[in-house]
Write a protein that holds these residues in place. Sequence first.
Motif, mmCIF file in Angstrom:
data_model
loop_
_atom_site.group_PDB
_atom_site.id
_atom_site.type_symbol
_atom_site.label_atom_id
_atom_site.label_comp_id
_atom_site.label_asym_id
_atom_site.label_seq_id
_atom_site.Cartn_x
_atom_site.Cartn_y
_atom_site.Cartn_z
ATOM 1 N N ALA A 1 -72.812 -52.886 -61.671
ATOM 2 C CA ALA A 1 -71.422 -53.043 -62.096
ATOM 3 C C ALA A 1 -70.852 -51.697 -62.539
ATOM 4 C CB ALA A 1 -71.330 -54.066 -63.222
ATOM 5 N N GLU A 2 -71.675 -50.864 -63.164
ATOM 6 C CA GLU A 2 -71.223 -49.541 -63.601
ATOM 7 C C GLU A 2 -70.895 -48.641 -62.408
ATOM 8 O OE1 GLU A 2 -74.185 -50.872 -64.813
ATOM 9 O OE2 GLU A 2 -73.233 -51.618 -66.628
ATOM 10 N N ASP A 3 -71.712 -48.713 -61.343
ATOM 11 C CA ASP A 3 -71.438 -47.922 -60.137
ATOM 12 C C ASP A 3 -70.095 -48.317 -59.525
ATOM 13 O OD1 ASP A 3 -73.849 -46.512 -60.211
ATOM 14 O OD2 ASP A 3 -74.886 -48.026 -58.996
ATOM 15 N N VAL A 4 -69.872 -49.601 -59.400
ATOM 16 C CA VAL A 4 -68.626 -50.083 -58.812
ATOM 17 C C VAL A 4 -67.436 -49.641 -59.649
ATOM 18 C CG1 VAL A 4 -67.286 -52.129 -58.209
ATOM 19 C CG2 VAL A 4 -69.730 -52.029 -57.660
ATOM 20 N N LYS A 5 -67.549 -49.755 -60.965
ATOM 21 C CA LYS A 5 -66.454 -49.350 -61.839
ATOM 22 C C LYS A 5 -66.216 -47.838 -61.747
ATOM 23 C CE LYS A 5 -64.787 -49.573 -66.551
ATOM 24 N NZ LYS A 5 -65.025 -50.000 -67.902
ATOM 25 N N ARG A 6 -67.292 -47.048 -61.776
ATOM 26 C CA ARG A 6 -67.172 -45.592 -61.721
ATOM 27 C C ARG A 6 -66.542 -45.146 -60.404
ATOM 28 N NH1 ARG A 6 -70.367 -41.744 -59.410
ATOM 29 N NH2 ARG A 6 -71.938 -43.294 -58.922
ATOM 30 N N LEU A 7 -67.027 -45.661 -59.304
ATOM 31 C CA LEU A 7 -66.529 -45.248 -58.005
ATOM 32 C C LEU A 7 -65.134 -45.790 -57.728
ATOM 33 C CD1 LEU A 7 -69.812 -45.615 -55.946
ATOM 34 C CD2 LEU A 7 -68.692 -43.490 -56.609
ATOM 35 N N SER A 8 -64.803 -46.909 -58.286
ATOM 36 C CA SER A 8 -63.471 -47.490 -58.088
ATOM 37 C C SER A 8 -62.391 -46.726 -58.850
ATOM 38 C CB SER A 8 -63.452 -48.949 -58.542
ATOM 39 O OG SER A 8 -64.310 -49.706 -57.736
ATOM 40 N N ASN A 9 -62.783 -46.014 -59.894
ATOM 41 C CA ASN A 9 -61.818 -45.307 -60.723
ATOM 42 C C ASN A 9 -61.633 -43.855 -60.344
ATOM 43 O OD1 ASN A 9 -61.167 -47.515 -62.332
ATOM 44 N ND2 ASN A 9 -62.935 -47.166 -63.648
ATOM 45 N N LEU A 10 -62.290 -43.396 -59.300
ATOM 46 C CA LEU A 10 -62.151 -41.983 -58.904
ATOM 47 C C LEU A 10 -60.872 -41.742 -58.154
ATOM 48 C CD1 LEU A 10 -65.794 -41.209 -57.747
ATOM 49 C CD2 LEU A 10 -64.696 -40.553 -59.879
#
Length: 73
Positions: free
Chosen positions: A64-73
């Motif tokens: 979930a952290e990967d998805v959130k991090r990559l989605s916010n770039l």
Amino acid sequence: MLRYFRHFDSSVSSAISFYQAFGEYLPIKISVVDLPWYWIEEQRPLEEYDQLEGEPFWMKEYTAEDVKRLSNL
């Protein structure tokens, strides 16, 4: 398999032409992803591709952290 190499050759030729025309290198990313994850992979920084320490990102499950991090770039 032959189709893969033809597309790779086309991608390399395109990158070379772009560099010759504009003086800017565009890296070639080859990946197999489902369309819902394509956008997230497009946001992945190039530094993650060059990272040599630890387990490669492509061998890990998305968290979930990967998805959130990559989605916010």
